[in-house]
Design an enzyme around this catalytic site. Sequence first.
Site, PDB file in Angstrom:
ATOM      1  N   ASN A 243       0.867  -1.184   0.000  1.00  0.00           N
ATOM      2  CA  ASN A 243       0.000   0.000   0.000  1.00  0.00           C
ATOM      3  C   ASN A 243       0.901   1.232   0.000  1.00  0.00           C
ATOM      4  O   ASN A 243       1.447   1.598   1.035  1.00  0.00           O
ATOM      5  CB  ASN A 243      -0.890  -0.049   1.258  1.00  0.00           C
ATOM      6  CG  ASN A 243      -1.746   1.193   1.402  1.00  0.00           C
ATOM      7  OD1 ASN A 243      -1.837   2.012   0.485  1.00  0.00           O
ATOM      8  ND2 ASN A 243      -2.379   1.344   2.561  1.00  0.00           N
ATOM      9  N   TRP A 244       1.059   1.829  -1.175  1.00  0.00           N
ATOM     10  CA  TRP A 244       1.986   2.956  -1.293  1.00  0.00           C
ATOM     11  C   TRP A 244       1.399   4.254  -0.746  1.00  0.00           C
ATOM     12  O   TRP A 244       2.094   5.252  -0.673  1.00  0.00           O
ATOM     13  CB  TRP A 244       2.395   3.143  -2.765  1.00  0.00           C
ATOM     14  CG  TRP A 244       3.196   2.001  -3.322  1.00  0.00           C
ATOM     15  CD1 TRP A 244       3.601   0.875  -2.663  1.00  0.00           C
ATOM     16  CD2 TRP A 244       3.703   1.883  -4.658  1.00  0.00           C
ATOM     17  NE1 TRP A 244       4.322   0.059  -3.512  1.00  0.00           N
ATOM     18  CE2 TRP A 244       4.395   0.650  -4.747  1.00  0.00           C
ATOM     19  CE3 TRP A 244       3.628   2.679  -5.797  1.00  0.00           C
ATOM     20  CZ2 TRP A 244       5.017   0.215  -5.911  1.00  0.00           C
ATOM     21  CZ3 TRP A 244       4.245   2.243  -6.973  1.00  0.00           C
ATOM     22  CH2 TRP A 244       4.933   1.027  -7.026  1.00  0.00           C
ATOM     23  N   LYS A 245       0.117   4.233  -0.429  1.00  0.00           N
ATOM     24  CA  LYS A 245      -0.553   5.432   0.120  1.00  0.00           C
ATOM     25  C   LYS A 245      -0.302   6.631  -0.790  1.00  0.00           C
ATOM     26  O   LYS A 245      -0.256   6.473  -2.012  1.00  0.00           O
ATOM     27  CB  LYS A 245      -0.118   5.667   1.571  1.00  0.00           C
ATOM     28  CG  LYS A 245      -0.306   4.395   2.432  1.00  0.00           C
ATOM     29  CD  LYS A 245      -0.169   4.651   3.905  1.00  0.00           C
ATOM     30  CE  LYS A 245      -0.355   3.336   4.665  1.00  0.00           C
ATOM     31  NZ  LYS A 245      -0.346   3.491   6.126  1.00  0.00           N
TER      32      LYS A 245
ATOM     33  N   HIS B 153      -9.748   1.268   4.708  1.00  0.00           N
ATOM     34  CA  HIS B 153      -8.493   1.479   5.450  1.00  0.00           C
ATOM     35  C   HIS B 153      -8.744   2.477   6.583  1.00  0.00           C
ATOM     36  O   HIS B 153      -9.538   3.406   6.436  1.00  0.00           O
ATOM     37  CB  HIS B 153      -7.418   2.005   4.485  1.00  0.00           C
ATOM     38  CG  HIS B 153      -6.054   2.013   5.116  1.00  0.00           C
ATOM     39  ND1 HIS B 153      -5.659   2.992   5.991  1.00  0.00           N
ATOM     40  CD2 HIS B 153      -5.009   1.144   5.014  1.00  0.00           C
ATOM     41  CE1 HIS B 153      -4.414   2.719   6.400  1.00  0.00           C
ATOM     42  NE2 HIS B 153      -4.008   1.605   5.820  1.00  0.00           N
TER      43      HIS B 153
ATOM     44  N   GLU C 220      -7.137   4.916   7.574  1.00  0.00           N
ATOM     45  CA  GLU C 220      -6.908   6.326   7.203  1.00  0.00           C
ATOM     46  C   GLU C 220      -8.116   6.891   6.448  1.00  0.00           C
ATOM     47  O   GLU C 220      -8.410   8.082   6.550  1.00  0.00           O
ATOM     48  CB  GLU C 220      -5.607   6.434   6.388  1.00  0.00           C
ATOM     49  CG  GLU C 220      -4.380   6.222   7.286  1.00  0.00           C
ATOM     50  CD  GLU C 220      -3.161   5.651   6.604  1.00  0.00           C
ATOM     51  OE1 GLU C 220      -3.083   5.656   5.363  1.00  0.00           O
ATOM     52  OE2 GLU C 220      -2.265   5.172   7.341  1.00  0.00           O
TER      53      GLU C 220
ATOM     54  N   GLU D 156      -5.690  -4.602  10.763  1.00  0.00           N
ATOM     55  CA  GLU D 156      -4.649  -3.594  10.954  1.00  0.00           C
ATOM     56  C   GLU D 156      -4.955  -2.776  12.205  1.00  0.00           C
ATOM     57  O   GLU D 156      -5.772  -1.846  12.162  1.00  0.00           O
ATOM     58  CB  GLU D 156      -4.611  -2.641   9.760  1.00  0.00           C
ATOM     59  CG  GLU D 156      -4.267  -3.305   8.451  1.00  0.00           C
ATOM     60  CD  GLU D 156      -3.696  -2.279   7.470  1.00  0.00           C
ATOM     61  OE1 GLU D 156      -2.551  -2.473   7.056  1.00  0.00           O
ATOM     62  OE2 GLU D 156      -4.376  -1.292   7.160  1.00  0.00           O
TER      63      GLU D 156
ATOM     64  N   GLY E 175       2.281   2.450  10.813  1.00  0.00           N
ATOM     65  CA  GLY E 175       3.275   3.512  10.709  1.00  0.00           C
ATOM     66  C   GLY E 175       4.032   3.799  11.988  1.00  0.00           C
ATOM     67  O   GLY E 175       4.797   4.753  12.062  1.00  0.00           O
TER      68      GLY E 175
ATOM     69  N   SER F 134       3.081  -1.964  10.551  1.00  0.00           N
ATOM     70  CA  SER F 134       4.523  -2.035  10.810  1.00  0.00           C
ATOM     71  C   SER F 134       5.134  -3.405  10.512  1.00  0.00           C
ATOM     72  O   SER F 134       6.045  -3.858  11.209  1.00  0.00           O
ATOM     73  CB  SER F 134       4.842  -1.588  12.246  1.00  0.00           C
ATOM     74  OG  SER F 134       4.521  -0.223  12.412  1.00  0.00           O
TER      75      SER F 134
ATOM     76  N   GLY G 246       2.652  -1.062   4.408  1.00  0.00           N
ATOM     77  CA  GLY G 246       2.682   0.347   4.034  1.00  0.00           C
ATOM     78  C   GLY G 246       4.117   0.816   3.828  1.00  0.00           C
ATOM     79  O   GLY G 246       4.702   0.653   2.760  1.00  0.00           O
ATOM     80  N   GLY G 247       4.708   1.380   4.883  1.00  0.00           N
ATOM     81  CA  GLY G 247       6.036   1.997   4.782  1.00  0.00           C
ATOM     82  C   GLY G 247       7.085   1.111   4.130  1.00  0.00           C
ATOM     83  O   GLY G 247       7.843   1.567   3.262  1.00  0.00           O
TER      84      GLY G 247
HETATM   85  P1  PGA Z   1       2.599   0.394   7.724  1.00  0.00           P
HETATM   86  O1  PGA Z   1       1.134   0.621   7.080  1.00  0.00           O
HETATM   87  O2  PGA Z   1       3.127  -0.893   7.178  1.00  0.00           O
HETATM   88  O3  PGA Z   1       3.390   1.597   7.308  1.00  0.00           O
HETATM   89  O4  PGA Z   1       2.385   0.317   9.211  1.00  0.00           O
HETATM   90  C1  PGA Z   1       0.242  -0.440   6.868  1.00  0.00           C
HETATM   91  C2  PGA Z   1      -1.039   0.074   6.280  1.00  0.00           C
HETATM   92  O5  PGA Z   1      -1.499   1.157   6.673  1.00  0.00           O
HETATM   93  O6  PGA Z   1      -1.631  -0.568   5.399  1.00  0.00           O
END
Ligand code: PGA
Length: 243
Positions: free
Chosen positions: A8-10, A92, A94, A162, A168, A206, A227-228
């Site tokens: 997930n590159w956001k 998600h 977010e 999640e 993050g 994470s 994500g990251g």
């Molecule tokens: P993260 O994000 O790996 O940076 O914690 C995961 C996500 O939000 O899908």
Amino acid sequence: MPPLVVGNWKMNLAAGEAIRLAGAIAREAAAEAEIVLCPPAVWLVPVASQLAGSAIALGGQDCHQAGQGAHTGDIAARQLADAGCSHVILGHSERRANHGETDAQVAAKVSAAHDAGLVAIVCVGETAGQRAGGHALSTVETQLRGSLPAGCDTRNTVIAYEPVWAIGSGAAASLDDIAAMHLHVGSVVGAHSDRLAGCRILYGGSVKPENAREILALDGVNGALVGGASLAAEDFLAIARAV
Ligand code: PGA
């Protein structure tokens, strides 16, 4: 079904960076895991070109619940499919936090995704406060019941657990908490619909090369939403190889 690793590159990466990252992952990816990359919507088409001929799938990060119409700034599920997507991340945290998405809206988006032939990756997870208050399991159960419409089955739906506080943060949930929640998610979705019994349940929050192997080895963990660590080819590939 093989484990699924989703990047997930956001809202990250310039065009050139996105193209280089997709190309590097497409060249190096091994076949152990099924891989989906979810770039920002504006880079879906150039990333699709990089993935052509590879086994890596493309996904959106959100879609609108309507098929088309006057929804400035939104993207229809069918448009994602036209751009080359086979998957879409929905609900998600977010989106739930920053855009006020409710379980009912997420469910409507999941139906729209299915109508367009997309696999919905449906995200659920508790906040730190909900966990501290002892409500982690009930929060996730409520989200699942509200976010999964009729028509979900093991082929068109993937769940991603999640915990919001782990996203993050650099610190994933404990292995015990992940295992307990995945067991819970499996039983809730199986009770919700026979057709969801045995569906894939990903862990996100994470995940990185250092912890991927032990998380992915847990019973009931069928992959990861990353994500990251999905923004660096080496890290993402190391996670995919850890399945
Ligand atoms: P993260 O994000 O790996 O940076 O914690 C995961 C996500 O939000 O899908």
